[in-house]
Design an enzyme around this catalytic site. Structure first.
Site, PDB file in Angstrom:
ATOM      1  N   TYR A 124       0.847  -1.187   0.000  1.00 10.56           N
ATOM      2  CA  TYR A 124       0.000   0.000   0.000  1.00 10.56           C
ATOM      3  C   TYR A 124       0.890   1.247   0.000  1.00 10.56           C
ATOM      4  CZ  TYR A 124      -3.381   3.536   0.945  1.00 10.56           C
ATOM      5  OH  TYR A 124      -4.148   4.669   0.828  1.00 10.56           O
ATOM      6  N   GLN A 186     -10.472   0.842   2.104  1.00 12.32           N
ATOM      7  CA  GLN A 186     -11.028   0.029   1.010  1.00 12.32           C
ATOM      8  C   GLN A 186      -9.925  -0.689   0.226  1.00 12.32           C
ATOM      9  OE1 GLN A 186     -11.490   3.262   1.521  1.00 12.32           O
ATOM     10  NE2 GLN A 186     -11.304   4.507  -0.322  1.00 12.32           N
ATOM     11  N   ASN A 209      -2.764   6.376   6.545  1.00  9.17           N
ATOM     12  CA  ASN A 209      -3.408   7.180   7.585  1.00  9.17           C
ATOM     13  C   ASN A 209      -4.063   6.276   8.636  1.00  9.17           C
ATOM     14  OD1 ASN A 209      -5.832   6.236   6.513  1.00  9.17           O
ATOM     15  ND2 ASN A 209      -6.260   8.118   5.380  1.00  9.17           N
ATOM     16  N   SER A 233       5.435   9.034  12.446  1.00 10.99           N
ATOM     17  CA  SER A 233       6.895   8.944  12.404  1.00 10.99           C
ATOM     18  C   SER A 233       7.530   9.739  13.538  1.00 10.99           C
ATOM     19  CB  SER A 233       7.362   9.459  11.051  1.00 10.99           C
ATOM     20  OG  SER A 233       8.679   9.074  10.805  1.00 10.99           O
ATOM     21  N   GLN A 255      12.137  15.649  10.369  1.00 13.40           N
ATOM     22  CA  GLN A 255      11.151  14.705  10.891  1.00 13.40           C
ATOM     23  C   GLN A 255       9.817  15.398  11.143  1.00 13.40           C
ATOM     24  OE1 GLN A 255      11.427  11.300  11.288  1.00 13.40           O
ATOM     25  NE2 GLN A 255       9.245  11.704  11.417  1.00 13.40           N
ATOM     26  N   HIS A 258       7.035  15.757   8.527  1.00 14.00           N
ATOM     27  CA  HIS A 258       6.275  14.589   8.043  1.00 14.00           C
ATOM     28  C   HIS A 258       4.785  14.737   8.304  1.00 14.00           C
ATOM     29  CE1 HIS A 258       8.610  11.475   6.165  1.00 14.00           C
ATOM     30  NE2 HIS A 258       9.596  11.659   7.016  1.00 14.00           N
ATOM     31  N   GLU A 322      11.901   5.192  16.534  1.00 14.46           N
ATOM     32  CA  GLU A 322      11.905   4.671  15.170  1.00 14.46           C
ATOM     33  C   GLU A 322      13.248   5.019  14.499  1.00 14.46           C
ATOM     34  OE1 GLU A 322       9.291   6.786  12.594  1.00 14.46           O
ATOM     35  OE2 GLU A 322       9.297   5.242  11.028  1.00 14.46           O
ATOM     36  N   HIS A 323      13.608   6.302  14.541  1.00 16.43           N
ATOM     37  CA  HIS A 323      14.905   6.766  14.026  1.00 16.43           C
ATOM     38  C   HIS A 323      15.716   7.330  15.190  1.00 16.43           C
ATOM     39  CE1 HIS A 323      11.919   7.502  10.742  1.00 16.43           C
ATOM     40  NE2 HIS A 323      12.829   6.861  10.028  1.00 16.43           N
ATOM     41  N   ASP A 356      16.118   7.609   4.747  1.00 15.66           N
ATOM     42  CA  ASP A 356      14.756   7.677   4.214  1.00 15.66           C
ATOM     43  C   ASP A 356      14.733   7.355   2.725  1.00 15.66           C
ATOM     44  OD1 ASP A 356      13.670   8.375   6.619  1.00 15.66           O
ATOM     45  OD2 ASP A 356      13.554  10.522   6.203  1.00 15.66           O
ATOM     46  N   GLU A 410       2.684 -36.001  29.514  1.00 20.69           N
ATOM     47  CA  GLU A 410       1.715 -34.984  29.065  1.00 20.69           C
ATOM     48  C   GLU A 410       0.362 -35.632  28.768  1.00 20.69           C
ATOM     49  OE1 GLU A 410       3.180 -32.416  25.948  1.00 20.69           O
ATOM     50  OE2 GLU A 410       4.494 -31.321  27.316  1.00 20.69           O
ATOM     51  N   HIS A 415       0.740 -39.985  20.995  1.00 24.08           N
ATOM     52  CA  HIS A 415       2.069 -39.547  20.572  1.00 24.08           C
ATOM     53  C   HIS A 415       3.095 -40.655  20.824  1.00 24.08           C
ATOM     54  CE1 HIS A 415       0.135 -35.671  20.357  1.00 24.08           C
ATOM     55  NE2 HIS A 415       1.264 -35.048  20.034  1.00 24.08           N
TER      56      HIS A 415
END
Lengths: 427, 427
Positions: A124, A186, A209, A233, A255, A258, A322-323, A356, A410, A415
């Site tokens: 995506y 969707q 989003n 981010s 940053q 973003h 993250e960074h 990036d 067990e 088994h």
């Protein structure tokens, strides 16, 4: 930038909190969209695209002619840049291929591990004001290297009905041919359940989003794998007194631009350093084209000062950025002590922006502290590992006492019997 | 066993469906338990343990004395079996350690990948009629090998207030000291949110009933990582005419005895083989101690016959079994064509039971077709990977044109600026 001086550990959890948004309303709306596409397929998808993207389409499929036209629109400069980035991403990800030698755990018992590509994956790619064609490279290149047989890509169309040309060019340059005009929840639904036009996939990758994120979570519960839990981010910069405030401020703002929900954090061992950087950030902010977005993001952000370097490191590991940019004289030494981070950038000349786009490392990384338990996207994200065992009659004899004793303890006598029937027969 | 002869591909999806259960009621009950433990900590946990496990406890903590007492109760035979299994599991998982060499993608641009252990992990071990102490080894050993700093274990107590001795012994033998008496969704909540006694962890591992599975899903949405989506256990056996029906039937039943919701599948290229195995399975079933459970499971099960071997392989890949036994003359050749499976068992002397306990391979595997996108638990499951980048001034100069062109095309001018400020300064 607000400067917090030597906060006690009891306050760290609060300081490390990411911006919170009310997402209660999301679930109902997202479930509705998912169900609509699941039951009505293309028809629902086209209706939702008309509604949300204002694009009236006959089919979600991007035609070869559209791809060709888009490629002609991309400048030679950008094509060259994309080629450079793609080469580096390919080089770094190709080096991630693992080989695994078989292990004979006891004589006659051979265990090994085989990597196989995930057959069908969906990528995506968000459109809108900042079309992330770089993410096409970050996801498409490892998918190709892994050997995924079916790679599809969804990206929302503009109201004219076209997908951003750079996205189409990047997809085409990495060899992705099945591209669809679909955005939001969707698009995730279409890839998770399949429609008449869009094939169902086993794993979905890519940012988006809040609706996209929620949709990925929901289809994940229905058995479709997803890359990583996504969130806004963020960057944390650890700077010492030798760090150039101009560099650090530019990194913080790169940053912040973003999104209004981004978070940037600064950690310093000297209050003076934090103050200098804070002033420089305010000054550079004024000149930024995406100033309004960055200003909002800076409200979620702060500088934290600790007199002890050990506290700085502990705080950085607690934040699990993250960074993480380590712009200090002893950056290599500090890096050894980092236990939680998505991607680490070392020294004065390693801005996050390099990772990036073009250093070769992946930019799809765990946000919101997930770096404590999750990795960013890599070649492995497009593969799965199957263990393979082969045991000889002798090998089974060697293991039998252990297996039978454990199975009986067990209370799983069937088994034990699977072993006993094999060894009771004389060959 | 119902035998389906050469079903057309259009029917495969239906045949591959796992037993469905109505779990709609689960969510509300599970959410309630999670919230209760989140807000009231130990108090709620002890109340829920009294309610569900009928065990009135003062504290969830298992004391060193209890562990010592449990160890004395385990037979020497079982201790020896556990030691054998542990040695093999350790050997196979230790061999999974990866090394990753740094890559210079362009001169002056160095990218590498570092593995670090997940600091805090929680293991859930079900109790009840079949206490899965083997799972303690399968999760505890790789957690130790990975270097996880805090490893905690939760397992429900019996009504007498004790955790199964074999579980305590296995935990103690792999070096896990923090053990808590807690089961079901309340145990998952305690590990996800922490209580006064039970520390919060970053990732939760282990099988469980539907409440446990639902609780893991729900805390996962709140940012706690989990091992793999869990479901009822399953096996698919691919047998040819040379396979001993006695072996195959024992393998099918050793899976069926796991639970009434288990599924066992048989795939053959000859109807006669399927018939022979089906008859033998019915006959062995009568002698099984857990006959009632296995009988229920066999109702979810079937044999599928295809005249073409290629169809057999395609069907097996579509089913994507948790456990796949290939009991055919050409098993190695067939294995090469398997793209989707959790763990593969090759030949006449490799029953699933061997891998469940002692071959060294992990038995925590993707069920319900998740093997199409997910791997079983391995050493990597207890680690995460951080990319590390270090760029020299020269290196940044080499990358700059690509980064700046791409950043501007994505309308992220702050990203471009982070490069430009660095290169505009003369050193």
């Amino acid at each position: 930038m607000k400067i917090i001086d030597n906060p006690p550990r009891s306050q760290w959890k609060e300081i490390c909190k990411r911006p919170q948004f009310d997402v209660g309303f999301l679930e109902e709306a997202t479930v509705k969209i998912l169900n609509q596409v699941k039951t009505e397929g293309d028809k629902a998808l086209l209706e939702l695209t008309a509604q949300f993207d204002k694009a009236p389409l006959q089919t979600p499929k991007v035609s070869p002619q559209e791809i060709e036209y888009a490629c002609a629109q991309v400048s030679d400069e950008l094509k060259k840049a994309i080629a450079t980035a793609a080469k580096n991403i390919e080089k770094f990800h190709a080096a991630q291929k693992q080989t695994f030698a078989a292990v004979e755990t006891v004589p006659g018992v051979c265990c090994s591990r085989r990597a196989t590509p995930i057959e069908k994956v969906g990528l995506y790619i968000p459109g809108g004001s900042a079309p992330l064609f770089s993410t096409v490279l970050m996801l498409g290149i490892p998918a190709k290297l892994a050997g995924c047989r079916e790679i599809i890509l969804c990206s929302p169309p503009s109201s004219s009905g076209a997908v951003n040309p750079a996205i189409l060019y990047a997809a085409s340059s990495v060899g992705i041919a099945k591209i669809f005009k679909a955005g939001g929840a969707q698009a995730i639904a279409a890839m998770a359940f399949g429609t008449e036009t869009i094939p169902q996939v086993y794993k979905i990758f890519g940012p988006g989003n809040q609706y996209v994120t929620k949709a990925k979570q929901l289809v994940n519960q229905q058995g479709i794998a997803i890359d990583i839990p996504a969130g806004p981010s963020e960057v944390l910069v650890f700077a010492d007194e030798q760090a150039n405030p101009v560099f650090v401020a530019a990194d913080l703002l790169s940053q912040a631009e973003h999104g209004a929900d981004s978070q940037v954090m600064l950690v310093c061992a000297e209050e003076k350093t934090a103050e200098k950087i804070s002033r420089e950030t305010a000054s550079q902010l004024k000149e930024l084209p995406r100033r309004q977005i960055a200003e909002e993001a800076m409200k979620n952000s702060c500088a934290v000062v600790f007199n002890l370097k050990e506290d700085c490191i502990d705080f950085i590991n607690e934040y699990a950025a993250e960074h993480l940019i380590i712009n200090t004289r002893d950056c290599d030494e500090i890096a050894e002590k980092i236990t939680n981070a998505g991607s680490v950038f070392l020294g004065a000349y390693t801005p996050e922006a390099a990772g990036d786009y073009a250093s070769g490392a992946n930019h799809t990384l765990p946000t919101a502290g997930f770096a404590k338990a999750c990795s960013g996207v890599s070649l492995d994200s497009f593969m799965k590992f199957t263990t393979v065992q082969k045991i000889s009659r002798e090998g089974l004899k060697n293991l039998a006492p252990a297996i039978v004793a454990m199975a009986k303890a067990e209370a799983l006598h069937g088994h034990a019997k699977a072993i006993e029937v094999r060894l009771s027969i004389h060959e």
